[in-house]
Design a protein around this motif. Structure first.
Motif, mmCIF file in Angstrom:
data_model
loop_
_atom_site.group_PDB
_atom_site.id
_atom_site.type_symbol
_atom_site.label_atom_id
_atom_site.label_comp_id
_atom_site.label_asym_id
_atom_site.label_seq_id
_atom_site.Cartn_x
_atom_site.Cartn_y
_atom_site.Cartn_z
ATOM 1 N N THR B 446 0.819 -1.218 0.000
ATOM 2 C CA THR B 446 0.000 0.000 0.000
ATOM 3 C C THR B 446 0.850 1.265 0.000
ATOM 4 O O THR B 446 1.977 1.275 0.500
ATOM 5 C CB THR B 446 -1.000 0.115 1.176
ATOM 6 O OG1 THR B 446 -0.279 0.373 2.369
ATOM 7 C CG2 THR B 446 -1.861 -1.116 1.321
ATOM 8 N N MET B 447 0.243 2.284 -0.527
ATOM 9 C CA MET B 447 0.914 3.551 -0.662
ATOM 10 C C MET B 447 1.266 4.132 0.705
ATOM 11 O O MET B 447 2.333 4.706 0.895
ATOM 12 C CB MET B 447 -0.029 4.481 -1.418
ATOM 13 C CG MET B 447 0.620 5.574 -2.189
ATOM 14 S SD MET B 447 0.888 6.951 -1.165
ATOM 15 C CE MET B 447 -0.808 7.321 -0.767
ATOM 16 N N GLN B 448 0.328 3.950 1.665
ATOM 17 C CA GLN B 448 0.566 4.489 3.011
ATOM 18 C C GLN B 448 1.886 4.007 3.573
ATOM 19 O O GLN B 448 2.687 4.773 4.097
ATOM 20 C CB GLN B 448 -0.554 4.027 3.966
ATOM 21 C CG GLN B 448 -1.926 4.533 3.644
ATOM 22 C CD GLN B 448 -2.006 6.028 3.829
ATOM 23 O OE1 GLN B 448 -1.194 6.609 4.528
ATOM 24 N NE2 GLN B 448 -2.954 6.658 3.176
ATOM 25 N N VAL B 449 2.099 2.682 3.474
ATOM 26 C CA VAL B 449 3.308 2.108 4.048
ATOM 27 C C VAL B 449 4.528 2.611 3.286
ATOM 28 O O VAL B 449 5.563 2.901 3.889
ATOM 29 C CB VAL B 449 3.223 0.568 4.033
ATOM 30 C CG1 VAL B 449 4.494 -0.036 4.580
ATOM 31 C CG2 VAL B 449 2.020 0.107 4.825
ATOM 32 N N ARG B 453 7.765 4.394 4.785
ATOM 33 C CA ARG B 453 9.157 3.960 4.603
ATOM 34 C C ARG B 453 10.024 5.111 4.119
ATOM 35 O O ARG B 453 11.158 5.269 4.571
ATOM 36 C CB ARG B 453 9.217 2.822 3.610
ATOM 37 C CG ARG B 453 8.454 1.628 4.120
ATOM 38 C CD ARG B 453 9.171 0.352 3.846
ATOM 39 N NE ARG B 453 8.633 -0.622 4.784
ATOM 40 C CZ ARG B 453 8.750 -1.926 4.650
ATOM 41 N NH1 ARG B 453 9.410 -2.408 3.629
ATOM 42 N NH2 ARG B 453 8.236 -2.731 5.557
ATOM 43 N N LEU B 454 9.477 5.884 3.196
ATOM 44 C CA LEU B 454 10.244 7.022 2.690
ATOM 45 C C LEU B 454 10.527 7.996 3.819
ATOM 46 O O LEU B 454 11.639 8.523 3.950
ATOM 47 C CB LEU B 454 9.489 7.718 1.566
ATOM 48 C CG LEU B 454 9.349 6.904 0.270
ATOM 49 C CD1 LEU B 454 8.477 7.641 -0.712
ATOM 50 C CD2 LEU B 454 10.712 6.616 -0.330
ATOM 51 N N VAL B 455 9.493 8.222 4.623
ATOM 52 C CA VAL B 455 9.639 9.136 5.753
ATOM 53 C C VAL B 455 10.711 8.610 6.696
ATOM 54 O O VAL B 455 11.553 9.339 7.199
ATOM 55 C CB VAL B 455 8.282 9.298 6.463
ATOM 56 C CG1 VAL B 455 8.453 9.835 7.860
ATOM 57 C CG2 VAL B 455 7.370 10.199 5.659
ATOM 58 N N TYR B 456 10.659 7.314 6.895
ATOM 59 C CA TYR B 456 11.608 6.695 7.811
ATOM 60 C C TYR B 456 13.039 6.863 7.308
ATOM 61 O O TYR B 456 13.981 6.955 8.079
ATOM 62 C CB TYR B 456 11.245 5.225 7.953
ATOM 63 C CG TYR B 456 11.814 4.576 9.180
ATOM 64 C CD1 TYR B 456 11.648 5.180 10.425
ATOM 65 C CD2 TYR B 456 12.497 3.377 9.111
ATOM 66 C CE1 TYR B 456 12.170 4.597 11.557
ATOM 67 C CE2 TYR B 456 13.018 2.785 10.239
ATOM 68 C CZ TYR B 456 12.859 3.401 11.465
ATOM 69 O OH TYR B 456 13.377 2.830 12.588
ATOM 70 N N ARG B 457 13.167 6.885 5.989
ATOM 71 C CA ARG B 457 14.493 7.095 5.413
ATOM 72 C C ARG B 457 14.822 8.581 5.266
ATOM 73 O O ARG B 457 15.791 8.933 4.610
ATOM 74 C CB ARG B 457 14.568 6.432 4.040
ATOM 75 C CG ARG B 457 14.573 4.931 4.147
ATOM 76 C CD ARG B 457 14.460 4.280 2.812
ATOM 77 N NE ARG B 457 14.198 2.864 3.054
ATOM 78 C CZ ARG B 457 14.711 1.896 2.327
ATOM 79 N NH1 ARG B 457 15.471 2.185 1.303
ATOM 80 N NH2 ARG B 457 14.445 0.646 2.623
ATOM 81 N N LYS B 458 13.960 9.399 5.819
ATOM 82 C CA LYS B 458 14.135 10.856 5.779
ATOM 83 C C LYS B 458 14.113 11.397 4.361
ATOM 84 O O LYS B 458 14.748 12.406 4.058
ATOM 85 C CB LYS B 458 15.428 11.280 6.495
ATOM 86 C CG LYS B 458 15.420 10.841 7.942
ATOM 87 C CD LYS B 458 16.530 11.458 8.735
ATOM 88 C CE LYS B 458 16.499 10.925 10.156
ATOM 89 N NZ LYS B 458 17.681 11.225 10.910
ATOM 90 N N ARG B 480 1.108 14.399 7.146
ATOM 91 C CA ARG B 480 1.770 13.350 7.913
ATOM 92 C C ARG B 480 3.284 13.412 7.686
ATOM 93 O O ARG B 480 4.074 13.311 8.630
ATOM 94 C CB ARG B 480 1.231 11.995 7.465
ATOM 95 C CG ARG B 480 1.297 10.931 8.518
ATOM 96 C CD ARG B 480 0.315 9.836 8.185
ATOM 97 N NE ARG B 480 0.507 9.363 6.827
ATOM 98 C CZ ARG B 480 1.057 8.183 6.533
ATOM 99 N NH1 ARG B 480 1.459 7.389 7.479
ATOM 100 N NH2 ARG B 480 1.201 7.818 5.288
ATOM 101 N N VAL B 481 3.651 13.593 6.450
ATOM 102 C CA VAL B 481 5.078 13.669 6.137
ATOM 103 C C VAL B 481 5.700 14.866 6.840
ATOM 104 O O VAL B 481 6.764 14.764 7.461
ATOM 105 C CB VAL B 481 5.288 13.778 4.611
ATOM 106 C CG1 VAL B 481 6.765 13.873 4.309
ATOM 107 C CG2 VAL B 481 4.671 12.586 3.908
#
Lengths: 616, 835
Positions: B446-449, B453-458, B480-481
């Protein structure tokens, strides 16, 4: 009612949806505790619950026995108990006691507490302090709004008035906001909101916050405008004796949740009958808004219409008419039965209200409203107290005196209070303290005597200067200033002409033409001016914190023009049947339809009873 | 397009292909030699633990974290204990399982997050082997200890350790084992030589896979499919057994002719797989064993690691990163040599069209004749999703678009959304980002996840771009981002509070659904209280600020914010908190400045703590309320003495409050109570608690005139009241004689009309008449009327020449009244009216 309904008047939305929602949620909550259970209901939730779900419905959802909460130890043998309560400390404490008592004897039960319409942190905190929070489950039954009639919706929270205006406890404001939010979601979006009063403002803000948090599906509005008003903006109106039929029935027999119990003296049998008073009752629907003196005319007309064979003349007196109706027309169903009931009620009211003392009392009230022969009024009140006539009536007159005169002279204040205490007991010292705090019964402050002077001066100089003087004086005395308000808004019609109660001229008809209720007048004015412009002086005297907000969809052209004619009036702190009648009248005159939402239906007795402090 | 099939290998009826994902960006000198490697599924990061090249006591292994394209994200020397296993959680956190059973959790950038232990038993016996697994419940860990016991944790975020039963006859580690998730239960499947066991919470059950070839003496490797539905066993005889994971069905058995123990074995499947296979890897050899018993063989030129994916297997080597998968049927149909599938024809038609050749029309006609144009378009769109090269994707999409022109009611959504998806996928597959997701994986994830993940990788800008591109609602997307960005921003220790707060507010602005309180909470967690307070000021909902302010011990501020929010529950929360935190004096002082909170607390005390209420008033020197408090208390008291003493306290307080009236009234009450008690004792009455009025009435009714007189004098009862009282009492008793005496005792302050009225009320006209003459002229008419004396009334009215009164009398006349009287009245009225 004999008045012709304006043809362009829009239809009211269907509020029975609110009942269905409440019922469905209650059933859902009951099913959260599967299996047979006993249900304990808070006493003042009994009647509202009855309007939502009857015993059969409850039994269908595995409710075994029903009990009223009586703050005593319980006798239930069921192993599942469900409590349906208001979020009050006292009740929660009682539940804690019940649970702890069970624990002490090692009895295991499942408990569920359903708070209506919401739980408060204080309640949960108490459950925790008492160490029972782990033994029970809690839920909220968000039953905010009970439609009492096509155009009356009640929150059934009589304590709102005292809690909010006397104790300064604002916990119900959010409840009011939630109720408004519910209406907004179901019947909105509202395009314009008017409001006056601090509590209104807070309720409005609470509602906006909830709108922001949730999402609103775009829909076509059923209700266009909303008017919020605090009860303490106008305390005079609810303290006046009601003389419109519905109000009078409430004053005398006390309407509870849209239902009244007529005693044997009305039913002319040995048992009491409970009657639902709403627009379904055709007879009642026609007379509810009528001045009491006109009701007999209507009833007899009705009787004549019904009874074609015996077209008797107009010379009938009550007794004849009563026998006439009860004997000849008995076979003719509901309407006839109701007619006889209402005639009975009218007769019983007639007995009480046509007596000399009632007339005198009305006269005194009217003098007070007019600010006329105040001394005589004071002696009348004094006599009333001295003869130990009704405790609440005496208090009511005292409060009216203080409100209209902007406080009592120190001498009168003391002597009347002293006499009151002698008559009804010294415990009313606390009541007086409450009345003073709320501003219902106060001592005139030296500065405020100016208003008396002002009214005298006002008579001497011409109108224009009088206006300026009023401004000057009222800025000196910021507090409620009934006399000046009354002059500004023309609340007391000139008494020199005869007021024909058959053809009401204005809203004053609900008080025999003596007084236009301030609350309704404010609504009329604000709607007419589409805001508060031009009323700045008035609102300053009320100390009103007035506001008007045009919603985001205000310019939306898709909004039905019908919806714009439907106005939801929310009284925070309760409203009287007379005010509702006045609004209905106003609606007919201007082509509006008013929907009244109130925290509770009130009247002078209920309002003053809430000020008593003996058992608090 | 022959080159597309160049890397295709047939396996049974299907084809397998190897796609190059990346040339790895890292520079590993010795490949994976002496390395522990863990790569996360869904194109996740890769962790390497490299042993020091020259073993020495001081040398430490190096822990390195890379993206799938080999870009370094973190690298640091490993200073904790010896590591047994590496693994990744579902949310891209690195798990490091040590030999002593401690599990350490690091984020993508190598920052330590937390740690936990796999139990005490493990500390003694050490972890021999560990596995990290993923299930619907989250990420789990299974270990086997030196004592041959298994311990399981199904979800590391909600840690519950389960020690599994003993396995009979197991010494040391099992030959091989795997974790299975079946029927909402997590089990361990293990092989000890030729014996296979299933180990669940309560039991250890021996099992036999149906149809396993008998020449095997030992099962040396177990592979469970990505979906936990299939199982593969590798035996020392070189056979691969494939079947369902419940061990009920056998799918196939393949002989590999390789007898050495493989390094790794994984399933290679895809949803709706035609030809699933098992990938088996040795040092230099790589086999794809299909269910059809055919085998594809690759040779490896370097050491590799396989990562099972939803739709294939990724092969990561020291220099290359590849994806092995079964060619999806849509691609096969289109690209297979000499394919006549609708999609292939459409592609051909489009190719000719580009060349402006009329052949395009021929192909198109052919498709249309079979009326499969819709299907052709669908196939092209679908195949585009499976292709990795943007050029191929474009060709396919153009063909689809071309075909679409000849269809009138083909739904546009699949085409449009495929274009969007591919654009996103190409962006994240980019070398710099390094997330090689396939289209099915993306849909599953899903796009949300993906955004998470992108956010988690900054990779905030990319995440925001994607959200905007996909038109995700602000609340779930951009906001959210931004929130995550802000949370990260506040951790930048070197920047001053002021500039961070400004940067955050500028960037976040009015974005919908931003919770500044969450950001502030993060700032507070990093020990930046001042920054947290600054950030909280941006929070528009004051209610949201309260919990954090309390946590930061800014209780005063919390209280005012709570009040601002208008939510009494919040106010009450703060009040309760303050009550427990502060000493009483300070607490009361705080309340004093906050009327809303004060009244709320008062309400609470009224119900719960009466004593506190008193203290509260005391603190405020509110003597008036204190007086009221005592008065109220006195009513709850049944003993008279106690009651009096409470009232005395009330009097004192009222005096202090300079409320003379209340003090006097209370004193009077005390006096009255004492009087009542005396009379009660002497005469056996029950007066106690009655009001003065009622007391007098009772006394008069009981003929205690002396006592009544005394009260009357003592309490300065107004004459009027006294007269009314006595009048009523006497008339109620119908003591006419006494009444007459009373009337004559002195001039009545209430006049004599009441006398007439009470008599009439008791139906005693005779007595009533006695008083009529005494009535003042103004009330004469009323008095006469009361006793029904019409003539007298008429007389009085005429005498008074009052129009109103004459009318009143007239109204009472009935048809039976004397005509003469009527006439007189009428005449008098007209004269009166003339005046």
């Amino acid at each position: 009612m004999a008045h012709s309904v304006r043809r362009d008047a829009p239809e009211l939305p269907d509020f029975s949806l609110l009942k269905r929602l409440a019922r469905d949620q209650l059933i859902f909550l009951l099913e959260q505790l599967p299996g047979m259970k006993d249900l304990f209901i808070e006493s003042d939730l009994m009647s509202p619950l009855d309007r939502i779900a009857n015993v059969t419905t409850l039994k269908e959802h595995e409710v075994d026995k029903l009990y009223k909460v009586e703050y005593k130890s319980i006798v239930s043998t069921s192993d599942q108990l469900c409590f349906l309560i208001r979020p009050r400390i006292k009740t929660v404490k009682w539940i804690c006691d019940v649970v702890n008592a069970d624990k002490a004897i090692g009895k295991f039960r499942r408990y569920k507490v359903i708070f209506c319409p919401q739980k408060f942190y204080a309640c949960e905190n108490l459950l925790e302090e008492q160490g029972v929070i782990g033994d029970l489950t809690t839920d909220e039954w968000s039953f905010y709004l009970l439609p009492l009639d096509d155009d009356i919706i009640s929150l059934e929270l009589p304590e709102f008035f005292r809690d909010n205006f006397l104790e300064g406890d604002q916990r119900w404001v959010r409840t009011a906001g939630s109720a408004l939010h519910l209406l907004h979601t179901l019947y909105g979006p509202f395009s314009k909101v008017y409001g006056i009063g601090r509590c209104s403002k807070m309720a409005y803000e609470s509602w906006r916050e909830q709108v922001k948090e949730g999402e609103q599906r775009p829909r076509q509005a059923d209700i266009g405008n909303v008017f919020l008003i605090d009860r303490d903006v106008d305390l005079v109106t609810p303290l006046c004796s009601q003389v419109v039929y519905e109000g009078l029935v409430d004053d005398i027999f006390r309407i509870k949740c849209g239902c009244v119990e007529f005693g044997p003296d009305v039913t002319s049998s040995d048992k009491s009958i409970k009657v639902m008073l709403n627009s379904q009752d055709k007879v009642f629907n026609e007379i509810r808004n009528e001045h009491f003196s006109q009701v007999f005319g209507f009833l007899s007309q009705k009787a004549r219409n019904l009874q074609t064979a015996y077209d008797t003349r107009s010379g009938m007196d009550i007794q004849q008419m009563k026998t006439f109706v009860s004997e000849k027309l008995k076979g003719l169903k509901q309407e006839h039965r109701l007619l006889s009931l209402h005639i009975g009620a009218s007769e019983s009211m007639m007995k009480k209200k046509t007596k000399q003392d009632f007339q005198d009392m009305l006269k005194t009230e009217h003098s007070l409203l007019e600010g006329f022969e105040i001394r005589e009024c004071i002696s009348y009140i004094e006599e009333h107290i001295n003869r130990q006539a009704s405790m609440l009536e005496s208090m009511r007159l005292l409060c009216l005196l203080s409100l209209t005169e902007n406080g009592l002279l120190p001498k009168d204040y003391r002597s009347l209070k002293a006499q009151y205490l002698q008559s009804y007991g010294v415990d009313h010292l606390l009541t007086f303290s409450n009345l003073k705090q709320l501003g219902l019964l106060v001592e005139q402050q030296p500065g405020e005597t100016l208003t008396v002077m002002e009214s005298r001066v006002g008579k001497l100089v011409n109108d224009k200067t009088a206006g300026k003087l009023t401004d000057a004086f009222s800025s000196l005395a910021k507090k409620s200033n009934f006399r000046a308000l009354s002059k500004r808004l023309n609340l007391v019609p000139k008494s020199d002409e005869e007021y024909d109660l058959r053809v009401p001229r204005d809203m004053a008809y609900i008080f025999s033409g003596a007084y236009v209720p301030l609350s309704c007048k404010l609504i009329e004015q604000a709607l007419e001016r589409d805001g508060w412009t031009g009323l700045e002086e008035v609102t300053r005297m009320i100390n009103g914190q007035e506001f008007v907000v045009t919603g985001s969809n205000g310019s939306d052209t898709r909004v039905k023009s019908d919806a714009q004619q439907i106005i939801l009036v929310m009284f925070l702190g309760g409203c009287t049947y007379s005010e509702i009648s006045a609004l209905r009248f106003l609606g007919r005159e201007k082509g509006y339809k008013f929907v009244v939402v109130t925290t509770a239906i009130t009247n002078s007795a209920r309002l003053l009873e809430s000020m008593l402090d003996r058992h608090a | 397009m022959a080159f597309i099939t160049a890397n295709w290998n047939p396996l049974g009826e299907a084809f397998y292909r190897k796609i190059d994902l990346y040339d790895m960006g890292w520079s590993l000198r010795d490949g994976f030699k002496d390395c522990m490697v863990a790569a996360a599924p869904y194109g996740g990061p890769i962790a390497l633990l490299r042993q020091p090249q020259r073993p020495s006591p001081s040398a430490r292994p190096q822990l390195e974290i890379y993206t799938s394209s080999g870009a370094n994200m973190a690298s640091f020397p490993w200073k904790s204990g010896p590591v047994q296993q590496l693994g990744w959680t579902v949310c891209d956190d690195l798990l490091v399982i040590q030999e002593d059973g401690t599990v350490l959790i690091y984020d993508l950038f190598g920052a330590f997050k937390r740690h936990f232990s796999m139990g005490n038993e493990v500390v003694q016996n050490q972890v021999m082997e560990a596995k990290v697994f993923h299930s619907p419940y989250g990420t789990g860990i299974a270990i086997v200890t030196g004592a041959s016991r298994f311990t399981l944790a199904t979800n590391i975020d909600d840690l519950k350790l389960r020690r599994l039963p003993e396995v009979p006859g197991l010494q040391g580690a099992p030959t091989c084992w795997a974790v299975l998730t079946q029927d909402r239960q997590t089990k361990v499947l293990l092989a000890n030589g030729a014996d296979l066991y299933i180990l669940d919470n309560t039991s250890c059950t021996p099992v036999t896979p149906p149809g396993l070839s008998p020449q095997a003496c030992s099962i040396v490797n177990i592979a469970v499919s990505f979906s936990y539905k299939y199982l593969a066993l590798f035996t020392d005889s070189g056979h691969v057994w494939m079947g369902s994971s419940n061990l009920k069905d056998k799918l196939s058995e393949v002989e590999t002719k390789v007898r050495s123990t493989p390094k790794q074995m994984v399933w290679c499947r895809r949803p709706r797989s035609q030809q699933p296979s098992v990938v088996i890897m040795w040092d230099r050899l790589f086999l794809v064993a299909g269910e059809c018993q055919e085998i594809i063989q690759y040779t490896l030129d370097e050491e590799c690691v396989c990562v099972a994916e939803l739709d294939g297997v990724r092969i990561i080597g020291g220099s290359r990163h590849e994806l092995l998968q079964e060619v999806p049927s849509a691609c096969e149909d289109i690209f297979k040599i000499a394919s006549m599938a609708p999609g292939a024809l459409l592609l051909e038609a489009h190719k000719e069209y580009e060349k402006s050749s009329q052949k395009a029309d021929e192909y198109l006609r052919e498709i249309k004749e079979q009326s499969v144009l819709g299907e052709a378009v669908k196939q092209c769109v679908e195949a585009a999703g499976y292709e990795h090269e943007p050029e191929t994707q474009k060709t396919l999409l153009r063909a689809a678009s071309f075909g679409k022109c000849f269809l009138s009611n083909f739904p546009p959504e699949p085409f449009v959304s495929m274009c969007r998806d591919l654009r996103v996928l190409n962006a994240i597959r980019d070398y710099g980002v390094g997330i090689p997701l396939t289209h099915p994986q993306y849909k599953q994830m899903t796009m949300q996840v993906l955004i998470d993940r992108l956010v988690y990788r900054k990779l905030y800008p990319l995440a925001i771009e994607i959200c905007r591109y996909l038109k995700t609602p602000e609340y779930q997307g951009v906001s959210r981002v931004l929130k995550h960005w802000a949370c990260c921003k506040v951790q930048q220790k070197e920047e001053p509070d002021e500039s961070i707060a400004r940067a955050v507010s500028v960037k976040l602005g009015e974005a919908a659904g931003i919770s500044y309180s969450e950001i502030a909470a993060r700032a507070y967690e990093c020990g930046r209280t001042e920054l947290a307070i600054k950030l909280l000021e941006f929070e528009p909902r004051s209610g949201e600020q309260v919990p954090l302010l309390l946590k930061m011990k800014r209780s005063q501020l919390a209280l005012s914010k709570a009040i601002e929010s208008g939510d009494t529950d919040l106010v009450y929360t703060v009040v309760t908190y303050l009550k427990n935190e502060m000493n009483r004096g300070d607490f009361f002082m705080t309340l004093r400045n906050q009327p809303v909170a004060l009244s709320l607390y008062r309400q609470f005390c009224k119900h719960q703590e009466q004593e506190t209420l008193k203290d509260l008033f005391n603190q405020d020197d509110d003597h008036h309320e204190l007086g009221n408090y005592y008065v109220k208390a006195s009513y709850k008291e049944s003993k008279l003495e106690a009651r009096l003493s409470l009232l005395q306290s009330a009097v004192d307080e009222y005096n202090k409050a300079k409320n003379e009236f209340a003090a006097k009234a209370t004193e009077d009450e005390m006096k009255l109570l004492r009087f009542q008690r005396r009379v009660d004792e002497e005469k056996g009455e029950a007066l106690l608690g009655l009001s003065l009025h009622d007391t007098l009435h009772s006394l008069l009714s009981a003929n205690y005139h002396k006592q009544a007189e005394q009260l009357y004098r003592d309490f300065r009862v107004p004459d009027k009241r006294y007269w009314w009282l006595k009048l009523t009492a006497l008339s109620e008793k119908e003591d006419w004689e006494e009444l007459e005496k009373f009337a004559k005792s002195k001039k009545s302050p209430i006049g004599y009309l009441p006398f007439v009225e009470v008599c009439v009320k008791r139906h005693n006209k005779y007595e009533a008449k006695k008083y009529v003459s005494k009535v003042t002229p103004e009330q004469k008419v009323k008095a006469h009327l009361a006793i029904g004396d019409l003539d007298g009334a008429a007389e009085a009215a005429i005498e008074r020449r009052s129009e109103g009164e004459i009318s009143t009398v007239l109204a009472r006349c009935s048809p039976s009244t004397d005509r003469a009287l009527l006439e007189r009245l009428n005449r008098a009225r007209s004269t009166a009216a003339k005046k």
